[in-house]
Design an enzyme around this catalytic site. Structure first.
Site, PDB file in Angstrom:
ATOM      1  N   HIS A  45       0.852  -1.189   0.000  1.00  0.00           N
ATOM      2  CA  HIS A  45       0.000   0.000   0.000  1.00  0.00           C
ATOM      3  C   HIS A  45       0.883   1.231   0.000  1.00  0.00           C
ATOM      4  CE1 HIS A  45      -3.020   2.944   1.356  1.00  0.00           C
ATOM      5  NE2 HIS A  45      -3.913   2.095   0.908  1.00  0.00           N
ATOM      6  N   ASP A  83      -8.078  -4.448  -0.451  1.00  0.00           N
ATOM      7  CA  ASP A  83      -8.546  -4.920  -1.757  1.00  0.00           C
ATOM      8  C   ASP A  83      -8.392  -6.428  -1.923  1.00  0.00           C
ATOM      9  OD1 ASP A  83      -9.078  -2.252  -2.772  1.00  0.00           O
ATOM     10  OD2 ASP A  83      -6.909  -2.006  -2.814  1.00  0.00           O
TER      11      ASP A  83
END
Length: 429
Positions: free
Chosen positions: A306, A364
């Site tokens: 991320h 996700d």
């Protein structure tokens, strides 16, 4: 903010710059007056080391894997709260009392319908248009239907616009889905909660009775909470930048939707699901792990790592639990994608390569599996992200409007083009 100072020296120049400290988090060097005082500005591609504003809405500690909304951990909000309660928190700064929540829920419900002409607006799109393209157009068009709430200097109009956006986004998202698959629109039913109402508008048909499964509705609500706000990401910064010009709130949110549509931002859960599908079976995971480590192989593990988190994304743990709840409720015991995801996560969390590079699962990774199980096609994944993020965008936009230090956004660039030169007539070139 308490102020200290830092010295910046280049060449023969030295300037003192104030250092600000927030409630929590790292110190910040204030360079706001740097260009005015020195005719020099800073270079920071992607704004990775730049704070564009002060905000009291969301705090992220990427090293520790912490996400707070108005001081409350995302884990507690997702476990004990509901989405509209989180909406109230983001908008007003505190969790509502029982009376405040009842009033807020009622005001949101009051705005779930969209103007009837909006249904005709949809017919201007092709049936095979991507739902995000439809959402960009329809949300941007709301200012043409609700121009009584576009004066950004009027706090009451801003409040009405905020409620309208939160209330109408599920209706528009469901309409975009129904139009995409060729089914009739389903009107909202205001005696249902926010998530249940949305699921009904998406999956009910006139010829059959539709009863919302409370487990699935709770999962949908939790997904909305997990995506409600995430500090100054690309789409939120887009909303703020558009809003800094004085643009109306509907136009600003449409700009945020357009930014979110980018595959590097809102499309990551779809990419993660596609990756799991490509891997196919658990026994092929070592092959793809090896490919991910190979610098010459274009394959990349999606759903890991991320921009901000250098630890386990706190939302990912909640999303994993939600995925198991949904699959269990639907009786999907042997989902190959979930088996692949669990084993892939286990390997990545114990493999030195991924640990050293701090490639931990993000939100996700499991959300695509969950949304697929709920019945949504991949083309709707980013639409659901936009629906949930709308309240964060609106809260950030309102905060920007009320901030006396904010002005129209105007980044600079380092010019690398041709120096001054004279124009030559075309006949002499």
């Amino acid at each position: 903010m308490t102020e200290q100072s830092a010295k910046l020296t280049w060449g023969e120049k030295t300037v003192d710059l104030p250092v600000k400290t927030g409630t929590i988090g790292p110190s910040v060097i204030d360079i706001g007056a740097l260009y005015k005082n020195t005719s020099t500005f800073t270079y920071d591609p992607g704004f990775t080391s730049t704070a564009s504003c002060e905000s009291s809405i969301t705090f992220i500690d990427g090293d520790e894997g912490v996400l707070l909304h108005r001081g409350y951990p995302i884990e507690q909000l997702a476990e004990h709260g509901d989405f509209l309660e989180v909406c109230y928190l983001l908008l007003y700064g505190e969790l509502p009392t029982a009376a405040q929540k009842k009033d807020f829920d009622y005001r949101v419900v009051h705005h779930t319908m969209v103007h009837e002409q909006m249904s005709r607006f949809f017919t201007g799109f092709r049936r095979d248009a991507h739902p995000m393209a439809v959402m960009c157009g329809c949300v941007g068009a709301l200012s043409a239907f609700y121009h009584d709430s576009t004066d950004i200097t009027d706090p009451h109009q801003r409040m009405v616009a905020s409620l309208r956006m939160i209330a109408k986004m599920p209706t528009l998202a469901a309409m975009a889905y129904k139009y995409h698959i060729g089914q009739p629109f389903v009107y909202p039913k205001n005696d249902l909660d926010y998530a249940s109402n949305f699921l009904r508008m998406c999956f009910a048909v006139p010829c059959e009775e539709y009863v919302v499964n409370p487990v699935l509705a709770r999962a949908m609500d939790r997904i909305f909470i997990l995506h409600a706000d995430h500090e100054q990401n690309a789409s939120t910064s887009t909303v703020r930048l558009a809003g800094s010009s004085g643009a109306n709130p509907f136009a600003c949110i449409a700009a945020g939707i357009a930014c979110l549509w980018g595959p590097a931002h809102g499309g990551a859960n779809e990419a993660a699901l596609n990756m799991l599908t490509e891997i196919g079976t658990v026994d092929r995971i070592p092959e793809y792990i090896a490919r991910a480590k190979d610098k010459n192989d274009p394959f990349r593990l999606m759903g890991f790592g991320h921009r901000v988190y250098k630890n386990y994304d706190p939302r990912a743990k909640i999303m994993q639990k939600t995925a198991h709840e949904v699959l269990g409720e639907l009786g999907i015991k042997d989902d190959p994608l979930l088996d692949i995801a669990i084993e892939l996560e286990r390997i990545a969390l114990t493999d030195d390569y991924f640990i050293e590079k701090k490639l931990y699962p993000n939100v996700d990774f499991y959300s695509g599996i969950t949304l697929k199980a709920l019945g949504f096609p991949t083309t709707m994944f980013t639409v659901l992200f936009a629906l949930a993020r709308t309240v964060g965008w609106i809260a950030q936009w309102n905060e920007m409007i009320e901030d006396p230090d904010q002005r129209i956004g105007r980044p600079r660039h380092v010019y690398t083009g041709a120096p001054l030169r004279e124009y030559v007539p075309v006949s002499k070139r």
